[in-house]
Design a protein around this motif. Structure first.
Motif, PDB file in Angstrom:
ATOM      1  N   VAL A 158       0.868  -1.074  -0.111  1.00  0.00           N
ATOM      2  CA  VAL A 158       0.119   0.041   0.157  1.00  0.00           C
ATOM      3  C   VAL A 158       0.962   1.339   0.008  1.00  0.00           C
ATOM      4  O   VAL A 158       0.650   2.136  -0.873  1.00  0.00           O
ATOM      5  CB  VAL A 158      -1.003  -0.155   1.182  1.00  0.00           C
ATOM      6  N   LYS A 159       2.060   1.373   0.763  1.00  0.00           N
ATOM      7  CA  LYS A 159       2.850   2.403   0.877  1.00  0.00           C
ATOM      8  C   LYS A 159       3.521   2.649  -0.498  1.00  0.00           C
ATOM      9  O   LYS A 159       3.579   3.791  -0.924  1.00  0.00           O
ATOM     10  CB  LYS A 159       3.846   2.118   1.859  1.00  0.00           C
ATOM     11  N   ILE A 160       3.948   1.624  -1.118  1.00  0.00           N
ATOM     12  CA  ILE A 160       4.739   1.710  -2.536  1.00  0.00           C
ATOM     13  C   ILE A 160       3.666   2.197  -3.437  1.00  0.00           C
ATOM     14  O   ILE A 160       3.940   2.867  -4.313  1.00  0.00           O
ATOM     15  CB  ILE A 160       5.143   0.301  -2.703  1.00  0.00           C
ATOM     16  N   LEU A 161       2.424   1.695  -3.482  1.00  0.00           N
ATOM     17  CA  LEU A 161       1.442   2.149  -4.194  1.00  0.00           C
ATOM     18  C   LEU A 161       1.013   3.539  -4.148  1.00  0.00           C
ATOM     19  O   LEU A 161       1.088   4.520  -5.298  1.00  0.00           O
ATOM     20  CB  LEU A 161       0.007   1.620  -4.258  1.00  0.00           C
ATOM     21  N   GLN A 162       1.178   4.153  -3.133  1.00  0.00           N
ATOM     22  CA  GLN A 162       0.941   5.639  -2.653  1.00  0.00           C
ATOM     23  C   GLN A 162       2.033   6.352  -3.154  1.00  0.00           C
ATOM     24  O   GLN A 162       1.659   7.450  -3.768  1.00  0.00           O
ATOM     25  CB  GLN A 162       0.784   5.754  -1.025  1.00  0.00           C
ATOM     26  N   LYS A 163       3.198   5.914  -2.842  1.00  0.00           N
ATOM     27  CA  LYS A 163       4.527   6.508  -3.476  1.00  0.00           C
ATOM     28  C   LYS A 163       4.455   6.608  -4.889  1.00  0.00           C
ATOM     29  O   LYS A 163       4.604   7.462  -5.581  1.00  0.00           O
ATOM     30  CB  LYS A 163       5.582   5.835  -2.986  1.00  0.00           C
ATOM     31  N   THR A 164       4.081   5.459  -5.473  1.00  0.00           N
ATOM     32  CA  THR A 164       3.885   5.436  -7.031  1.00  0.00           C
ATOM     33  C   THR A 164       2.976   6.350  -7.437  1.00  0.00           C
ATOM     34  O   THR A 164       3.313   7.248  -8.471  1.00  0.00           O
ATOM     35  CB  THR A 164       3.575   4.027  -7.466  1.00  0.00           C
ATOM     36  N   TRP A 165       1.728   6.499  -6.831  1.00  0.00           N
ATOM     37  CA  TRP A 165       0.694   7.279  -7.340  1.00  0.00           C
ATOM     38  C   TRP A 165       1.051   8.748  -7.329  1.00  0.00           C
ATOM     39  O   TRP A 165       0.747   9.654  -8.072  1.00  0.00           O
ATOM     40  CB  TRP A 165      -0.531   7.065  -6.481  1.00  0.00           C
ATOM     41  N   GLY A 166       1.944   9.226  -6.044  1.00  0.00           N
ATOM     42  CA  GLY A 166       2.365  10.594  -5.979  1.00  0.00           C
ATOM     43  C   GLY A 166       3.337  10.912  -6.812  1.00  0.00           C
ATOM     44  O   GLY A 166       3.532  12.039  -7.283  1.00  0.00           O
ATOM     45  N   LYS A 167       4.097   9.991  -7.600  1.00  0.00           N
ATOM     46  CA  LYS A 167       4.983  10.369  -8.663  1.00  0.00           C
ATOM     47  C   LYS A 167       4.223  10.702  -9.926  1.00  0.00           C
ATOM     48  O   LYS A 167       4.995  11.316 -11.058  1.00  0.00           O
ATOM     49  CB  LYS A 167       5.980   9.384  -8.978  1.00  0.00           C
ATOM     50  N   MET A 168       2.899  10.335 -10.070  1.00  0.00           N
ATOM     51  CA  MET A 168       2.319  10.311 -11.455  1.00  0.00           C
ATOM     52  C   MET A 168       1.444  11.915 -11.626  1.00  0.00           C
ATOM     53  O   MET A 168       0.894  12.434 -10.700  1.00  0.00           O
ATOM     54  CB  MET A 168       1.468   9.308 -11.615  1.00  0.00           C
ATOM     55  N   SER A 169       1.160  12.119 -12.775  1.00  0.00           N
ATOM     56  CA  SER A 169       0.364  13.159 -13.244  1.00  0.00           C
ATOM     57  C   SER A 169      -0.867  12.693 -13.302  1.00  0.00           C
ATOM     58  O   SER A 169      -1.265  11.509 -13.240  1.00  0.00           O
ATOM     59  CB  SER A 169       0.776  13.657 -14.623  1.00  0.00           C
ATOM     60  N   GLY A 170      -1.701  13.817 -13.474  1.00  0.00           N
ATOM     61  CA  GLY A 170      -3.173  13.530 -13.542  1.00  0.00           C
ATOM     62  C   GLY A 170      -3.492  12.402 -14.802  1.00  0.00           C
ATOM     63  O   GLY A 170      -4.389  11.455 -14.854  1.00  0.00           O
ATOM     64  N   ARG A 171      -2.847  12.688 -16.097  1.00  0.00           N
ATOM     65  CA  ARG A 171      -3.190  11.880 -16.969  1.00  0.00           C
ATOM     66  C   ARG A 171      -2.496  10.579 -16.853  1.00  0.00           C
ATOM     67  O   ARG A 171      -3.062   9.514 -17.230  1.00  0.00           O
ATOM     68  CB  ARG A 171      -2.425  12.366 -18.103  1.00  0.00           C
ATOM     69  N   GLY A 172      -1.383  10.219 -15.997  1.00  0.00           N
ATOM     70  CA  GLY A 172      -0.985   9.108 -15.564  1.00  0.00           C
ATOM     71  C   GLY A 172      -1.816   8.236 -14.635  1.00  0.00           C
ATOM     72  O   GLY A 172      -2.048   7.147 -15.024  1.00  0.00           O
ATOM     73  N   HIS A 173      -2.536   9.182 -13.819  1.00  0.00           N
ATOM     74  CA  HIS A 173      -3.596   8.399 -12.957  1.00  0.00           C
ATOM     75  C   HIS A 173      -4.710   7.798 -13.910  1.00  0.00           C
ATOM     76  O   HIS A 173      -5.218   6.845 -13.474  1.00  0.00           O
ATOM     77  CB  HIS A 173      -4.141   9.457 -11.988  1.00  0.00           C
ATOM     78  N   GLU A 174      -5.229   8.515 -14.953  1.00  0.00           N
ATOM     79  CA  GLU A 174      -6.238   8.127 -15.922  1.00  0.00           C
ATOM     80  C   GLU A 174      -5.934   6.816 -16.248  1.00  0.00           C
ATOM     81  O   GLU A 174      -6.712   5.905 -16.410  1.00  0.00           O
ATOM     82  CB  GLU A 174      -6.608   9.260 -16.504  1.00  0.00           C
ATOM     83  N   LEU A 175      -4.542   6.845 -17.048  1.00  0.00           N
ATOM     84  CA  LEU A 175      -4.299   5.593 -17.693  1.00  0.00           C
ATOM     85  C   LEU A 175      -4.046   4.348 -16.639  1.00  0.00           C
ATOM     86  O   LEU A 175      -4.242   3.186 -16.952  1.00  0.00           O
ATOM     87  CB  LEU A 175      -3.057   5.736 -18.450  1.00  0.00           C
ATOM     88  N   ALA A 176      -3.587   4.763 -15.559  1.00  0.00           N
ATOM     89  CA  ALA A 176      -3.483   3.544 -14.484  1.00  0.00           C
ATOM     90  C   ALA A 176      -4.723   3.121 -14.297  1.00  0.00           C
ATOM     91  O   ALA A 176      -4.965   1.815 -13.936  1.00  0.00           O
ATOM     92  CB  ALA A 176      -2.702   4.250 -13.178  1.00  0.00           C
ATOM     93  N   LEU A 177      -5.908   3.742 -13.965  1.00  0.00           N
ATOM     94  CA  LEU A 177      -6.980   3.270 -13.659  1.00  0.00           C
ATOM     95  C   LEU A 177      -7.745   2.379 -14.646  1.00  0.00           C
ATOM     96  O   LEU A 177      -8.801   1.775 -14.517  1.00  0.00           O
ATOM     97  CB  LEU A 177      -8.054   4.593 -13.149  1.00  0.00           C
ATOM     98  N   GLU A 178      -7.115   2.552 -16.008  1.00  0.00           N
ATOM     99  CA  GLU A 178      -7.446   1.736 -17.226  1.00  0.00           C
ATOM    100  C   GLU A 178      -7.046   0.410 -17.186  1.00  0.00           C
ATOM    101  O   GLU A 178      -7.246  -0.376 -17.925  1.00  0.00           O
ATOM    102  CB  GLU A 178      -7.538   2.384 -18.499  1.00  0.00           C
ATOM    103  N   ILE A 179      -5.974   0.120 -16.430  1.00  0.00           N
ATOM    104  CA  ILE A 179      -5.169  -1.096 -16.451  1.00  0.00           C
ATOM    105  C   ILE A 179      -5.923  -2.416 -16.026  1.00  0.00           C
ATOM    106  O   ILE A 179      -6.282  -2.315 -14.666  1.00  0.00           O
ATOM    107  CB  ILE A 179      -3.867  -1.104 -15.655  1.00  0.00           C
ATOM    108  N   PRO A 180      -6.209  -3.704 -16.773  1.00  0.00           N
ATOM    109  CA  PRO A 180      -6.754  -4.693 -16.189  1.00  0.00           C
ATOM    110  C   PRO A 180      -6.035  -5.175 -15.084  1.00  0.00           C
ATOM    111  O   PRO A 180      -4.927  -5.477 -15.118  1.00  0.00           O
ATOM    112  CB  PRO A 180      -6.936  -5.713 -17.567  1.00  0.00           C
TER     113      PRO A 180
END
Length: 196
Positions: A158-180
């Motif tokens: 969970v901590k690694i995911l939060q760190k990963t999310w914090g490095k990304m842009s809004g567009r990165g977040h959108e694409l991440a939520l599309e990953i199966p």
């Protein structure tokens, strides 16, 4: 249409990736891992920034250039050791990729730009560096996360995911939520985004 120097640089980068001794199976065929990884990086770049300049395309493709030659265990297996390993790799990969660019006819400025991007300099300020970071995070979530989460406890994931999310842009977040993802991985991402 990519020009000759771009095609020549890409060919040299991929020829190096093809020497990776670590193999994985992709669609029933064995493939060198770093070749697979770099192609995934390019594929996510197409989704994230389809009009990216050559310098970013080459930096994305060479982000792990000859990485297997410096294994993780060649540095102390501590947090400090991990950061020292990553720092050395970024510099080495940047230097080798910039030499390829020069050898293929790119200007010194372009070669320096590729190195700058591979070292991930000016993250959050430089749009191309941010794009590279987004793409690396997307490939982690798509290609490595499932195996990774089986090797660590939930709090760490969970901590690694939060760190990963914090490095990304809004567009990165959108694409991440599309990953199966598997239900387990989806639930871990949900926990991370909900604050753990």
């Amino acid at each position: 249409m990519p020009d000759d120097k771009y095609s020549a640089a890409l060919k040299l980068i991929d020829e190096a990736h093809a020497q990776d001794p670590k193999k994985i199976e992709v669609n029933g065929k064995e493939q060198p891992y770093e070749l697979h990884y770099s192609q995934k990086m390019s594929s996510y770049l197409e989704k994230r920034s389809p009009n990216a300049p050559d310098t970013l395309r080459l930096a994305i493709r060479a982000q792990h250039f000859r990485r297997w030659e410096i294994p993780r265990d060649s540095y102390p297996m501590t947090k400090i050791g991990y950061h020292a390993w990553r720092t050395y790799l970024k510099k080495r990969q940047a230097d080798m990729a910039s030499h390829i660019c020069l050898d293929c006819g790119y200007s010194e400025d372009d070669a320096k730009r590729v190195a700058h991007l591979i070292r991930k300099e000016d993250l959050k300020k430089d749009e191309d560096t941010q794009t590279l970071e987004d793409v690396a995070c997307l490939v982690f979530l798509d290609d490595q996360f499932e195996e990774f989460e089986q090797q660590h406890d939930e709090d760490k994931i969970v901590k690694i995911l939060q760190k990963t999310w914090g490095k990304m842009s809004g567009r990165g977040h959108e694409l991440a939520l599309e990953i199966p993802m598997s239900e387990r991985c989806k639930s871990l991402v949900g926990k991370a985004l909900a604050g753990g």
